[in-house]
Structures are given as C-alpha cells and as structure tokens.
Scaffold this motif. Structure first.
Motif, mmCIF file in Angstrom:
data_model
loop_
_atom_site.group_PDB
_atom_site.id
_atom_site.type_symbol
_atom_site.label_atom_id
_atom_site.label_comp_id
_atom_site.label_asym_id
_atom_site.label_seq_id
_atom_site.Cartn_x
_atom_site.Cartn_y
_atom_site.Cartn_z
ATOM 1 N N HIS A 164 53.441 78.888 30.066
ATOM 2 C CA HIS A 164 52.593 79.958 29.517
ATOM 3 C C HIS A 164 51.255 80.075 30.245
ATOM 4 N N CYS A 174 55.696 88.285 26.953
ATOM 5 C CA CYS A 174 56.343 86.979 26.787
ATOM 6 C C CYS A 174 56.531 86.752 25.282
ATOM 7 N N CYS A 176 55.675 84.475 23.600
ATOM 8 C CA CYS A 176 54.500 83.806 23.038
ATOM 9 C C CYS A 176 53.439 84.816 22.608
ATOM 10 N N CYS A 181 53.234 85.569 31.658
ATOM 11 C CA CYS A 181 53.299 84.106 31.729
ATOM 12 C C CYS A 181 54.216 83.690 32.885
#
Ligand SMILES: [Zn+2]
Length: 317
Positions: A164, A174, A176, A181
């Motif tokens: 990340h 992403c 996340c 990332c």
C-alpha cells in the motif's frame, strides 16, 4: 523431556495450512507433520478450524514447545487481527486470546508475510543475511523485514505493508480505499490488469488465445505461459510489470538499504521470466547505481509452506 517441536498455522485465502517443525529446522523438508483445512469466512468457524488443526497435529506430535498462527492483514502485537483481506467478514478478532482459551495454552500470532520473512531468513532463500526484505507477490503484496538480524514488526505490529505504498496518487483505486498503491501494479492481479489493458489494444493475441479467447479472463499465468513460448507481446507485458516491481524495490532500498530481497508468492514460480528484467529496471531506477552495491534478488524457496513454517518460528508468547 522438553519438546523442541513447534506448531505453525498459516491462514490463507482458501486454506489453512498447519505444520510441525523442529525448533532447529534448517531445511524445508524438516516438516514433521502437516495438515490443511478450507479457510472459513466467519470468526467462530475460523477459531474452530484453527483449534481443530492444533488438535489434529497434537495427535501426531503430542508434545510441542509453542504454537503460532500467521494471518494476512493488520495484526496487533498482542495477536488481534484488526482486518484481513482473505477473511473479509472477520474484524478485530482476538486470535491469541480466544484460540489460546480454546486450546488451553498460549498462541503467538503474526502477519503472514512477516512469518514468511522469518521462515525465508532462517530456513530459505535469505539464510545468512541479516538485512532482508521479503515481498510476497500474490493477489496483493505482503511484506516482512529483518534488519540487523532482528525481525522488525514496528511499534504496533503493522510494519511491512509495502503493497500500500502509493506509487501513483492518480492511479487505479485499491481495496484499501486509496489510489495507485504498489500492489495495483506489481502483484498477480496487477500483472493481469497490465495484460488486459495491452490486450484491449490488440497487442496480446497469443495471451488472449491461451486464456480461452476472452480478454476479461486474462490472468497472470496466461501471460507467463505465452512468455514461456517466447511470445513478444507477453514478454513486453512482463517487462512492464518488472518495471513496476523494480520501482517498489528501489523505494525500499532507499528507505532500508537491505542486503537481499526475497520475492515470494505465486509469481515466484515464474522466477526465471522475471529475474533479468527486474534487475535491469532496478539498475536504471536506483539512486546512484554506480556508487553502491545492489541488493541481491532471490526468489523464495519455501513455497506455500513459508507462512506456516514462519508461524511456527514466531517467538513464543
Ligand atoms: Zn492500497
């Protein structure tokens, strides 16, 4: 007599793999016992599966000195799984406390890539190097590090989330929640995405053929298979992918100055395809490349057992 055997369990995306190793393990073939179960997607079921694996291994090896579990995601120093990409329904699961209660003895818990780093350092491709960075290139990217001969997990246990690191703030989203990332480019799914982009442009006819004729079905292994045949389009995608891998390795070198990178995960099986282009791009992208030794680049040796062996080697709690 005190046992020198240890249990380690790796919680993977599809299966939980449990092993027993000798404390002085120095060869991956020293695994004394092994078992596997499908990974469930629920707290209680996961704890049941882990307790079941421990019970099964204890039938084969009744006395063990320690029990460790490696799982993907953010794991606190006291063994709480904060969140995990592989078991999305599980958050804030106190694996150390609750599994420990079930089986009546302490359990050490660590991040799976941290466990893989520990295993490759002690038993695998990083043996003999005290400054090592492990990168697992799978669906995403995991990481673990050993610096100055010590496993480094950070203040909270969360060190090594290299996947990340943002390499393009305007890049693709992403899971996340951020954009661009490193793992959007340099993982197995990153390779597949690079290939699909090239295929839509009509540059990858052989790869699409290998994937059954549908661009949407192109995955990393199809690129590898076509590259093995010498297909130029596939080799060009591998080269582009290698540049993204090298970019992250260069950033990590600037930050950590390791002696060796160990690359693991599913892509390690195509090591011979990736090694030369990653090394070439690494030399082009590195700061002051002529004025410093370059870290060695190795591919992992322990395969799917790395996480479980490393979990077994976690310091006992
Ligand atoms: Zn991310």
């Amino acid at each position: 007599m005190t046992s020198h055997r240890r249990i380690g369990i790796d919680v993977g995306g599809t299966k939980c793999l449990g092993v027993v190793v000798d404390d002085g393990v120095n060869d991956p073939d020293d695994v004394v016992a092994e078992t596997r179960q499908p990974t469930p997607h629920d707290d209680e079921e996961l704890l049941d599966v882990l307790a079941g694996i421990v019970a099964e291994l204890l039938v084969e090896v009744p006395e063990v000195a320690s029990i460790g579990v490696g799982a993907p995601g953010l794991i606190t120093l006291d063994g709480v799984l904060r969140s995990s990409p592989n078991v999305p329904d599980v958050t804030d699961l106190d694996i150390a406390g609750r599994l420990g209660e079930r089986i009546g003895r302490p359990v050490a818990v660590g991040n799976d890539a941290t466990c893989a780093a520990l295993a490759e350092w002690r038993v695998g491709a990083g043996r003999g190097h005290d400054d090592l960075v492990m990168i697992t290139l799978g669906t995403g990217i995991g990481g673990g590090l050993v610096l100055g001969g010590r496993l480094v997990v950070g203040r909270n246990g969360f060190a090594g989330e290299f996947g990340h690191m943002v390499v393009d703030p305007y890049g693709p989203p992403c899971p996340c929640g951020r954009r661009g990332c490193w793992e959007r480019y340099a993982s197995g799914s990153g390779l597949a995405q690079l290939a699909r982009t090239a295929a839509v442009g009509g540059r990858l006819r052989r790869v699409v053929q290998v994937a059954g004729g549908d661009v949407a079905l192109v995955r990393g292994e199809h690129v590898q298979a076509a590259a093995e045949e010498g297909d130029e389009g596939a080799l060009a995608v591998i080269d582009e992918f290698a540049r993204w891998v090298a970019l992250g390795l260069v950033n990590l070198t600037n930050a950590l100055d390791p002696a060796v990178f160990v690359l693991g995960g599913g892509l390690a099986e195509g090591a011979h395809l990736y090694l030369d282009p990653i090394q070439r791009w690494f030399g082009e992208l590195l700061y002051a490349p002529d004025l410093r030794p370059h870290p060695a680049l190795r591919f992992a040796e322990l395969g799917e057992r790395a996480g479980a062996i490393g979990a077994a080697l976690l310091p006992a709690t």
